[in-house]
Design a protein around this motif. Structure first.
Motif, PDB file in Angstrom:
ATOM      1  N   GLN A 129       0.828  -1.203   0.000  1.00 43.15           N
ATOM      2  CA  GLN A 129       0.000   0.000   0.000  1.00 43.15           C
ATOM      3  C   GLN A 129       0.868   1.262   0.000  1.00 43.15           C
ATOM      4  O   GLN A 129       0.583   2.228  -0.724  1.00 43.15           O
ATOM      5  CB  GLN A 129      -0.934   0.002   1.216  1.00 43.15           C
ATOM      6  CG  GLN A 129      -2.001  -1.090   1.205  1.00 43.15           C
ATOM      7  CD  GLN A 129      -1.443  -2.473   1.567  1.00 43.15           C
ATOM      8  OE1 GLN A 129      -0.362  -2.579   2.177  1.00 43.15           O
ATOM      9  NE2 GLN A 129      -2.150  -3.512   1.158  1.00 43.15           N
ATOM     10  N   GLU A 130       1.923   1.268   0.799  1.00 39.92           N
ATOM     11  CA  GLU A 130       2.828   2.429   0.851  1.00 39.92           C
ATOM     12  C   GLU A 130       3.550   2.615  -0.474  1.00 39.92           C
ATOM     13  O   GLU A 130       3.653   3.738  -1.002  1.00 39.92           O
ATOM     14  CB  GLU A 130       3.850   2.236   1.984  1.00 39.92           C
ATOM     15  CG  GLU A 130       3.250   2.311   3.378  1.00 39.92           C
ATOM     16  CD  GLU A 130       4.231   1.860   4.441  1.00 39.92           C
ATOM     17  OE1 GLU A 130       4.060   2.268   5.607  1.00 39.92           O
ATOM     18  OE2 GLU A 130       5.175   1.086   4.119  1.00 39.92           O
ATOM     19  N   PHE A 131       4.074   1.513  -1.015  1.00 36.17           N
ATOM     20  CA  PHE A 131       4.794   1.573  -2.289  1.00 36.17           C
ATOM     21  C   PHE A 131       3.887   2.115  -3.391  1.00 36.17           C
ATOM     22  O   PHE A 131       4.291   2.992  -4.179  1.00 36.17           O
ATOM     23  CB  PHE A 131       5.297   0.176  -2.657  1.00 36.17           C
ATOM     24  CG  PHE A 131       6.147   0.124  -3.885  1.00 36.17           C
ATOM     25  CD1 PHE A 131       7.522   0.250  -3.809  1.00 36.17           C
ATOM     26  CD2 PHE A 131       5.561  -0.045  -5.146  1.00 36.17           C
ATOM     27  CE1 PHE A 131       8.309   0.202  -4.953  1.00 36.17           C
ATOM     28  CE2 PHE A 131       6.340  -0.084  -6.295  1.00 36.17           C
ATOM     29  CZ  PHE A 131       7.715   0.040  -6.192  1.00 36.17           C
ATOM     30  N   LYS A 132       2.666   1.611  -3.450  1.00 33.44           N
ATOM     31  CA  LYS A 132       1.701   2.022  -4.481  1.00 33.44           C
ATOM     32  C   LYS A 132       1.340   3.498  -4.357  1.00 33.44           C
ATOM     33  O   LYS A 132       1.329   4.234  -5.355  1.00 33.44           O
ATOM     34  CB  LYS A 132       0.448   1.161  -4.361  1.00 33.44           C
ATOM     35  CG  LYS A 132      -0.652   1.475  -5.360  1.00 33.44           C
ATOM     36  CD  LYS A 132      -1.816   0.510  -5.183  1.00 33.44           C
ATOM     37  CE  LYS A 132      -2.919   0.773  -6.194  1.00 33.44           C
ATOM     38  NZ  LYS A 132      -4.035  -0.206  -6.040  1.00 33.44           N
ATOM     39  N   LYS A 133       1.057   3.956  -3.154  1.00 37.62           N
ATOM     40  CA  LYS A 133       0.662   5.345  -2.933  1.00 37.62           C
ATOM     41  C   LYS A 133       1.769   6.306  -3.374  1.00 37.62           C
ATOM     42  O   LYS A 133       1.509   7.323  -4.039  1.00 37.62           O
ATOM     43  CB  LYS A 133       0.328   5.566  -1.460  1.00 37.62           C
ATOM     44  CG  LYS A 133      -0.106   6.985  -1.118  1.00 37.62           C
ATOM     45  CD  LYS A 133      -0.442   7.122   0.353  1.00 37.62           C
ATOM     46  CE  LYS A 133      -0.857   8.561   0.690  1.00 37.62           C
ATOM     47  NZ  LYS A 133      -1.183   8.698   2.145  1.00 37.62           N
ATOM     48  N   ILE A 134       3.007   5.990  -3.016  1.00 32.84           N
ATOM     49  CA  ILE A 134       4.139   6.860  -3.347  1.00 32.84           C
ATOM     50  C   ILE A 134       4.345   6.923  -4.854  1.00 32.84           C
ATOM     51  O   ILE A 134       4.522   8.001  -5.432  1.00 32.84           O
ATOM     52  CB  ILE A 134       5.419   6.372  -2.644  1.00 32.84           C
ATOM     53  CG1 ILE A 134       5.312   6.595  -1.132  1.00 32.84           C
ATOM     54  CG2 ILE A 134       6.659   7.088  -3.197  1.00 32.84           C
ATOM     55  CD1 ILE A 134       6.415   5.937  -0.333  1.00 32.84           C
ATOM     56  N   PHE A 135       4.304   5.764  -5.516  1.00 36.45           N
ATOM     57  CA  PHE A 135       4.592   5.753  -6.948  1.00 36.45           C
ATOM     58  C   PHE A 135       3.473   6.408  -7.750  1.00 36.45           C
ATOM     59  O   PHE A 135       3.740   7.191  -8.686  1.00 36.45           O
ATOM     60  CB  PHE A 135       4.823   4.323  -7.446  1.00 36.45           C
ATOM     61  CG  PHE A 135       5.478   4.272  -8.785  1.00 36.45           C
ATOM     62  CD1 PHE A 135       6.845   4.429  -8.916  1.00 36.45           C
ATOM     63  CD2 PHE A 135       4.715   4.104  -9.942  1.00 36.45           C
ATOM     64  CE1 PHE A 135       7.453   4.419 -10.162  1.00 36.45           C
ATOM     65  CE2 PHE A 135       5.317   4.093 -11.193  1.00 36.45           C
ATOM     66  CZ  PHE A 135       6.690   4.248 -11.303  1.00 36.45           C
TER      67      PHE A 135
END
Length: 333
Positions: free
Chosen positions: A215-221
């Motif tokens: 979820q964190e990786f997706k939000k940032i990218f």
């Protein structure tokens, strides 16, 4: 390996044939359980740097000072004073050159100032008082090294086509520096990839790790690349990670969008773009080597070269390709 002679300020004084002012400092060294006083001689400010006045923006205040005083403040902030004297000299030359580059390009502070004390915009800056408070018992010894590094290289500037270069530097490389074109948009002839001899095991925070949930990786990218398709299994989001011969991540495809390794470094606040990436439905883990953008002079690499016997000129000519070293002033062409 060359035999290295630790360059005291006294040796520098003999080398440059300049008048001296002597102070006695206490350097932390154990001998029979006691600290031994070490006499160190400080070079006076050089004529070239002393003749140049520079306006430095510090917060909302602009202070006028000599180039010599300014470079000392930069050196205190940008490189550990515990480094070898010749590495400090190389850093002084790089800092002077970067300053002249900004001046020749017109800077980015309009008529207000020539340069600022913000490292994200120009160069880091630390006053003598603040640095000596940080250095503790070694303060006078370290300050002598800083002042001597600036004075011993008085006016010396890195030139390409008779103009100051963009003399960028970084903390440490993973054995190889990076071409400017691999990190930024322009490939400059003097900012090419070269070997760098720093020893990772001896450098604090050389190896680092950054971990993100899917979820964190997706939000940032997606905040930076909204067209990326990050649906389905997280294990399949990342592919085609391209790595240069020097270990730098040149590009990677995330959700169908290809980005540079330098952009991934910025997005995920990595210490460098030399990384391995572990992916899976449970999360993403970056294993990072080195610290900084990787272009130009590696500070820890410069220190290692100095330990092995290289002088500051050899260090500069190694990290900046095809350059000359000499004095420069505004209007020179």
């Amino acid at each position: 390996m060359k035999q290295y002679l630790r360059t005291s300020a006294l040796l520098l004084a003999v080398l440059f044939l300049m008048p001296l002012a002597t102070v006695t400092v206490i350097r932390t060294q154990e001998k029979a359980g006691q600290q031994e006083p070490e006499e160190i001689q400080i070079l006076p400010p050089g004529e070239n740097d002393s003749a140049v006045t520079i306006r430095v923006l510090q917060g909302e205040t602009v202070a006028e000072m000599s180039m010599s005083d300014y470079l000392q403040c930069v050196l205190r902030a940008e490189m550990p004073a515990s480094f070898e004297q010749q590495a400090l000299c190389a850093q002084a030359v790089a800092a002077r050159t970067y300053t002249y580059y900004k001046l020749s390009a017109g800077g980015n502070h309009g008529d207000t100032a020539d340069i600022c004390a913000d490292s994200t915009c120009c160069q880091a800056f630390l006053s003598k008082e603040a640095a000596m408070n940080n250095w503790g018992d070694q303060a006078e010894y370290y300050e002598a090294k800083i002042e001597n590094a600036v004075a011993a290289t008085d006016g010396q500037t890195i030139l390409y086509d008779r103009q100051p270069i963009l003399a960028v530097f970084h903390s440490s490389s993973a054995g190889q520096t990076k071409r400017s074109g691999d990190v930024w948009t322009q490939d400059l002839p003097y900012l090419q990839s070269v070997t760098s001899p720093e020893k990772g095991a001896e450098i604090p925070n050389y190896y680092s790790r950054a971990e993100f949930t899917p979820q964190e990786f997706k939000k940032i990218f997606l905040a930076a690349q909204p067209d990326a398709d990050l649906s389905g299994s997280a294990a399949g989001w990342v592919r085609d990670l391209i790595v240069s011969d020097g270990g730098n991540v040149e590009s990677v495809c995330v959700g169908g969008v290809t980005v540079r390794g330098s952009e991934m470094r910025t997005l995920y606040s990595l210490r460098s773009a030399t990384f391995e990436l572990e992916t899976g439905d449970d999360g993403f883990v970056f294993y990072v080597s080195g610290y900084g953008h990787g272009v130009g002079m590696s500070q820890y690499g410069a220190n290692e070269m100095a330990k092995e016997g290289s002088d500051w000129r050899e260090i500069i000519e190694h990290y900046y390709t095809g350059v000359e070293i000499g004095t420069w002033s505004m209007g020179t062409g």
